[in-house]
Design a protein around this motif. Structure first.
Motif, PDB file in Angstrom:
ATOM      1  N   ALA A 531       0.829  -1.208   0.000  1.00 25.43           N
ATOM      2  CA  ALA A 531       0.000   0.000   0.000  1.00 25.43           C
ATOM      3  C   ALA A 531       0.862   1.256   0.000  1.00 25.43           C
ATOM      4  CB  ALA A 531      -0.936  -0.010   1.203  1.00 25.43           C
ATOM      5  N   GLU A 532       1.969   1.239   0.779  1.00 23.75           N
ATOM      6  CA  GLU A 532       2.851   2.407   0.815  1.00 23.75           C
ATOM      7  C   GLU A 532       3.458   2.672  -0.558  1.00 23.75           C
ATOM      8  OE1 GLU A 532       3.393   4.649   3.124  1.00 23.75           O
ATOM      9  OE2 GLU A 532       1.890   3.673   4.382  1.00 23.75           O
ATOM     10  N   LYS A 533       3.806   1.648  -1.283  1.00 21.21           N
ATOM     11  CA  LYS A 533       4.386   1.816  -2.618  1.00 21.21           C
ATOM     12  C   LYS A 533       3.352   2.353  -3.606  1.00 21.21           C
ATOM     13  CE  LYS A 533       7.704  -1.989  -2.053  1.00 21.21           C
ATOM     14  NZ  LYS A 533       8.149  -3.306  -2.601  1.00 21.21           N
ATOM     15  N   VAL A 534       2.131   1.811  -3.511  1.00 20.85           N
ATOM     16  CA  VAL A 534       1.085   2.240  -4.448  1.00 20.85           C
ATOM     17  C   VAL A 534       0.730   3.699  -4.228  1.00 20.85           C
ATOM     18  CG1 VAL A 534      -1.334   1.909  -5.107  1.00 20.85           C
ATOM     19  CG2 VAL A 534       0.142  -0.077  -4.760  1.00 20.85           C
ATOM     20  N   LEU A 535       0.663   4.126  -2.973  1.00 21.72           N
ATOM     21  CA  LEU A 535       0.283   5.505  -2.682  1.00 21.72           C
ATOM     22  C   LEU A 535       1.325   6.510  -3.182  1.00 21.72           C
ATOM     23  CD1 LEU A 535      -1.213   5.189   0.918  1.00 21.72           C
ATOM     24  CD2 LEU A 535      -2.441   5.514  -1.230  1.00 21.72           C
ATOM     25  N   ARG A 536       2.556   6.056  -3.375  1.00 22.59           N
ATOM     26  CA  ARG A 536       3.604   6.957  -3.861  1.00 22.59           C
ATOM     27  C   ARG A 536       3.595   7.096  -5.386  1.00 22.59           C
ATOM     28  NH1 ARG A 536       6.824   4.467   0.356  1.00 22.59           N
ATOM     29  NH2 ARG A 536       7.683   2.998  -1.174  1.00 22.59           N
ATOM     30  N   LYS A 537       2.840   6.263  -6.063  1.00 25.91           N
ATOM     31  CA  LYS A 537       2.810   6.307  -7.531  1.00 25.91           C
ATOM     32  C   LYS A 537       1.684   7.214  -8.023  1.00 25.91           C
ATOM     33  CE  LYS A 537       3.741   3.056 -10.238  1.00 25.91           C
ATOM     34  NZ  LYS A 537       3.741   1.829 -11.081  1.00 25.91           N
ATOM     35  N   PRO A 538       1.844   7.774  -9.235  1.00 25.41           N
ATOM     36  CA  PRO A 538       0.732   8.559  -9.811  1.00 25.41           C
ATOM     37  C   PRO A 538      -0.496   7.666  -9.984  1.00 25.41           C
ATOM     38  CG  PRO A 538       2.765   8.924 -11.037  1.00 25.41           C
ATOM     39  CD  PRO A 538       3.023   7.772 -10.102  1.00 25.41           C
ATOM     40  N   PRO A 539      -1.677   8.190  -9.686  1.00 30.69           N
ATOM     41  CA  PRO A 539      -2.877   7.339  -9.750  1.00 30.69           C
ATOM     42  C   PRO A 539      -3.262   7.013 -11.182  1.00 30.69           C
ATOM     43  CG  PRO A 539      -3.493   9.598  -9.338  1.00 30.69           C
ATOM     44  CD  PRO A 539      -1.995   9.569  -9.313  1.00 30.69           C
ATOM     45  N   SER A 540      -3.528   5.762 -11.433  1.00 29.78           N
ATOM     46  CA  SER A 540      -4.073   5.301 -12.707  1.00 29.78           C
ATOM     47  C   SER A 540      -4.587   3.896 -12.481  1.00 29.78           C
ATOM     48  CB  SER A 540      -3.015   5.313 -13.816  1.00 29.78           C
ATOM     49  OG  SER A 540      -2.135   4.218 -13.685  1.00 29.78           O
ATOM     50  N   SER A 541      -5.306   3.375 -13.445  1.00 31.87           N
ATOM     51  CA  SER A 541      -5.830   2.020 -13.283  1.00 31.87           C
ATOM     52  C   SER A 541      -4.719   0.983 -13.357  1.00 31.87           C
ATOM     53  CB  SER A 541      -6.875   1.729 -14.369  1.00 31.87           C
ATOM     54  OG  SER A 541      -6.295   1.847 -15.655  1.00 31.87           O
ATOM     55  N   TYR A 542      -3.506   1.385 -13.809  1.00 31.32           N
ATOM     56  CA  TYR A 542      -2.359   0.471 -13.833  1.00 31.32           C
ATOM     57  C   TYR A 542      -1.483   0.608 -12.587  1.00 31.32           C
ATOM     58  CZ  TYR A 542      -2.590  -1.564 -18.529  1.00 31.32           C
ATOM     59  OH  TYR A 542      -2.947  -2.300 -19.627  1.00 31.32           O
ATOM     60  N   SER A 543      -1.834   1.545 -11.704  1.00 32.36           N
ATOM     61  CA  SER A 543      -0.990   1.770 -10.525  1.00 32.36           C
ATOM     62  C   SER A 543      -1.130   0.660  -9.493  1.00 32.36           C
ATOM     63  CB  SER A 543      -1.345   3.105  -9.881  1.00 32.36           C
ATOM     64  OG  SER A 543      -2.656   3.060  -9.329  1.00 32.36           O
ATOM     65  N   GLY A 544      -2.208  -0.111  -9.564  1.00 30.64           N
ATOM     66  CA  GLY A 544      -2.426  -1.192  -8.612  1.00 30.64           C
ATOM     67  C   GLY A 544      -3.367  -0.831  -7.488  1.00 30.64           C
ATOM     68  N   ILE A 545      -3.941   0.376  -7.496  1.00 31.86           N
ATOM     69  CA  ILE A 545      -4.794   0.806  -6.399  1.00 31.86           C
ATOM     70  C   ILE A 545      -6.073  -0.018  -6.324  1.00 31.86           C
ATOM     71  CG2 ILE A 545      -5.869   2.597  -7.819  1.00 31.86           C
ATOM     72  CD1 ILE A 545      -5.136   2.768  -4.031  1.00 31.86           C
ATOM     73  N   ARG A 546      -6.618  -0.397  -7.468  1.00 31.63           N
ATOM     74  CA  ARG A 546      -7.892  -1.125  -7.435  1.00 31.63           C
ATOM     75  C   ARG A 546      -7.730  -2.541  -6.870  1.00 31.63           C
ATOM     76  NH1 ARG A 546     -12.527  -0.226 -11.925  1.00 31.63           N
ATOM     77  NH2 ARG A 546     -14.189  -1.424 -10.919  1.00 31.63           N
ATOM     78  N   PRO A 547      -6.770  -3.360  -7.355  1.00 28.22           N
ATOM     79  CA  PRO A 547      -6.608  -4.688  -6.723  1.00 28.22           C
ATOM     80  C   PRO A 547      -6.118  -4.589  -5.278  1.00 28.22           C
ATOM     81  CG  PRO A 547      -4.875  -4.286  -8.340  1.00 28.22           C
ATOM     82  CD  PRO A 547      -5.873  -3.195  -8.509  1.00 28.22           C
TER      83      PRO A 547
END
Length: 729
Positions: A531-547
């Motif tokens: 979660a910490e890694k995902v939150l540091r990335k720009p948001p997109s459907s490929y960022s992994g936020i949804r899974p």
């Protein structure tokens, strides 16, 4: 008897009386005794009487003969008169008929004269308008034109049927009375900023024959312009100036061919061959216009059909699916370093063309070419990665009627395929396989396994591209087994290997944790670290936020999933947060649906409702499921039934495509059965969902619900049995 005949007969009788008196004088003398004594006769007197009797008989016979002759002559004259009378009667009747016909002709002529008089009056009115228009000043300002349009516009109406796209308008055709106004508007439209901003085009309405002629001549005009000449059209004719003196260009007579307009027996003129037909840029030109056009069209369409591009991959999506894909691709993002950036633009171009936005489509195809060149960074302007893009452009120009441009891109495709042949015979180039596979993954589960196969072929020929291996594994995960069931060990091992080769792909890392959790592994700590890694990335459907949020909802806590989604929204600086808002709305929805015994506090319920409304406004063309989710949220509230009913009624009155109607009927049936307790209507809507011939999870859900209701011995069991039997047949 006729008066003339009667007069003649009377004249003849008078003549007869005169003859009788002259031949038989009276024998009695006034002074004789015998004459005075009646009854006394002497022999002398008797003798004279006999003689007189004989004379009288002879005279009478002559008279009778003459009378008979007169009668015969009279009869002849009477017959002649009767014939004359009959002829006169017939002539009178004929004259009467002629007079009647003349009377009718006079009536027709009168009507025709009235019609001509009416036309003359109409023409006089039009001439008055034209004279008034002709008297307008030649120098006209835009304001004057707007005020005087009613003097120069004759007819205005729309063309063609209304487009299925609600955002596009029908074309409008205008016929002008004043050439001055038409030319002024035509000239100003070419440089109008207002028209460009509003994407309004004004063009001349040409006849089909002129359009065909211009399409055939356009390659010559285009080539002439490239060579520095002045070239254009006048009607159906192309006007090309002589060679520019500054250019130094000359004709290559070795490549020239002559096409005679009339019959020609010569096979060559000045050593230039004379041909019955010539081919220019793939277009066959001959004297038979129909044959030439048909041959050229057949050849061009055959080449287009053999291309490998989005237009030939049998994607065939519905309009609602196109809108969903458009929004999904926008959510992926095209930030710097995205290895699929060119493919995203290519698919966006195809989607926008299918939706009717041709200018946007051309723009996306151009961006795709730039992105592919930038990502490959091989030092070459072109390569096999452009084959699909050039194929799309060839199809686009063909569909727009720009055959010369279409042929140009066809030639580019042929050049690339010859210069960069596939490493394996009888197979496509790996670049083509990879883009085709990536595209098919976006069009449903039934195409995902085929996509995995194409990725495998591409990797076999070119194994050094990491993103192909990652996408291959993701296609296997999406296409194999049920989403809630664990994958086979060999596929899990492939995910692990791909994750090691592509450690920065957090979407793949989330999928790997999800599959491990299905097998009973403890993943909570790893999920929080991810979660910490995902939150540091720009948001997109490929960022992994949804899974990642799905991992939180399933294996940690739905409340923590909501908190994580809100934190992601707070950290996001970019104002475009719509994908994050959709993910957050899903977290709130799952929390409200699942924990009935532990309801959310009113503040969070209000937040859930506001998020769903905002997502609906951010996805206006692909938000059917979000509207249904909002209706179901209202249904869970104590005082939200009316709002839920209103949303469902609005959706039922909307013209949806079959797939969306199936989703709506299935969800509405469940709402009726569980929340409204209206089992009869629920059964009807489950049947309506199952009747739609679209194989999906929603159809299977409605069939399962019908079987469950039948198992509860509902009073409609017989009707359900009959429906399911008919559905199976």
């Amino acid at each position: 008897m006729h008066s003339y005949a009667r007069k003649a007969l009377e004249n003849q009788l008078e003549v007869l009386d005169g003859l009788i008196n002259s031949e038989n004088p009276t024998p009695i003398c006034e002074g004789s005794v015998e004459g005075r004594l009646p009854g006394k006769k002497s022999k002398t007197l008797a003798s004279e009487g006999d003689t007189q009797q004989n004379v009288s008989n002879s005279a009478l016979m002559n008279v009778m003969e003459r009378i008979e002759k007169l009668q015969e002559e009279s009869l002849r004259r009477l017959q002649s008169l009767e014939s004359t009378v009959q002829d006169n009667t017939q002539a009178i009747r004929s004259a009467t008929d002629s007079l009647e016909q003349l009377g009718k002709q006079v009536d027709d002529v009168t009507l025709h004269v009235d019609s001509l008089q009416s036309q003359v009056e109409t023409l006089e009115k039009e001439n008055a308008v034209l004279r008034e228009s002709a008297s307008l000043p030649k120098k006209m300002e835009p304001q004057n034109i707007a005020q005087q349009l009613h003097f120069s516009v004759d007819i205005v109406h729309r063309l063609g049927p209304r487009s299925a796209d609600r955002h596009s308008s029908r074309r409008i055709i205008v016929q002008f009375l004043s050439r001055t106004h038409r030319d002024k508007i035509w000239k100003d439209a070419r440089t109008s900023k207002l028209l460009k901003e509003r994407k309004i085009q004004i063009f001349e309405d040409l006849t089909p024959e002129t359009k065909d002629a211009r399409n055939k001549l356009w390659p010559m005009v285009e080539q002439a312009r490239k060579e520095g000449k002045r070239a254009g059209f006048r009607g159906a004719c192309a006007l090309i100036d002589v060679f520019s003196r500054a250019s130094g260009l000359q004709l290559n007579l070795n490549k020239c061919e002559l096409l005679p307009i009339k019959d020609c027996s010569s096979t060559s003129i000045c050593n230039i061959p004379v041909k019955d037909s010539v081919t220019y840029l793939g277009i066959i030109i001959n004297k038979n216009a129909d044959s030439s056009a048909a041959q050229s069209q057949t050849t061009l369409e055959a080449k287009l059909g053999a291309l490998q591009c989005h237009f030939t991959w049998d994607l065939d999506p519905s309009r609602s699916k196109l809108f969903c894909l458009r929004d999904m691709l926008k959510d992926i993002g095209t930030e710097e370093g995205n290895s699929w950036q060119g493919h995203i633009y290519n698919l966006q171009g195809y989607i926008h063309y299918q939706l009717g936005f041709t200018e946007d489509a051309q723009c996306f195809f151009s961006r795709a070419a730039e992105a592919l060149h930038h990502m490959r960074n091989t030092g070459s302007d072109e390569g096999p990665w452009l084959v699909v893009n050039y194929g799309n452009l060839a199809w686009l120009h063909h569909q727009l009627g720009e055959q010369a441009e279409s042929q140009t891109y066809l030639s580019k495709v042929d050049t690339l395929l010859k210069e960069y042949p596939s490493p394996s015979e009888d197979e496509l180039h790996p670049e083509i396989y990879a883009e085709k596979a990536w595209t098919l993954m976006k069009f449903g589960r039934d195409k995902t396994l085929l996509a995995a196969d194409y990725f495998e072929r591409a990797i076999r020929m070119q194994p050094d591209i990491v993103e192909w291996q990652t996408s291959h594994v993701m296609a296997l995960v999406k296409g194999c087994g049920h989403p809630d069931e664990p994958l086979e060990e060999n596929i899990l091992e492939k995910i692990k290997i791909a994750k090691e080769h592509d450690p920065d792909n957090l979407y793949l890392a989330a999928l790997y944790l999800q599959e491990r959790a299905k097998k009973g592994r403890k993943i909570e700590d790893e999920v929080r670290e991810l979660a910490e890694k995902v939150l540091r990335k720009p948001p997109s459907s490929y960022s992994g936020i949804r899974p990642l949020l799905k991992l939180y909802r399933t294996y940690i806590s739905k409340d923590e999933a909501i908190d994580l989604a809100e934190e992601a929204l707070e950290r996001q600086i970019n104002p475009d947060k719509r994908h994050l808002k959709w993910c957050a709305a899903i977290c709130y929805k799952r929390r409200i649906y699942s924990d009935k015994d532990n309801p959310l506090e009113p503040k969070k319920i209000d937040r859930a409702i506001s998020l769903h409304k905002e997502v609906i406004s951010l996805y206006p063309d692909s938000s059917v499921k979000v509207k249904i989710a909002l209706a179901n949220i209202y249904a869970k509230l104590n005082h939200g039934q009316d709002d839920a009913d209103q949303i469902y009624q609005d959706l039922l009155e909307t013209d949806l495509e079959p797939a969306d109607r199936q989703i709506l009927y299935n969800c509405y049936a469940k709402y009726l059965y569980f929340d409204r307790k209206e089992s009869y209507k629920a059964i009807k809507y489950h049947m309506m969902a199952a009747e739609i011939p679209n194989q999906s999870g929603y159809r299977e859900s409605s069939i399962r619900e019908l079987k469950k209701i039948k198992g509860r011995r509902h009073y409609m069991c017989g009707e359900i049995d009959e429906f399911l039997a008919k559905l199976q047949d």
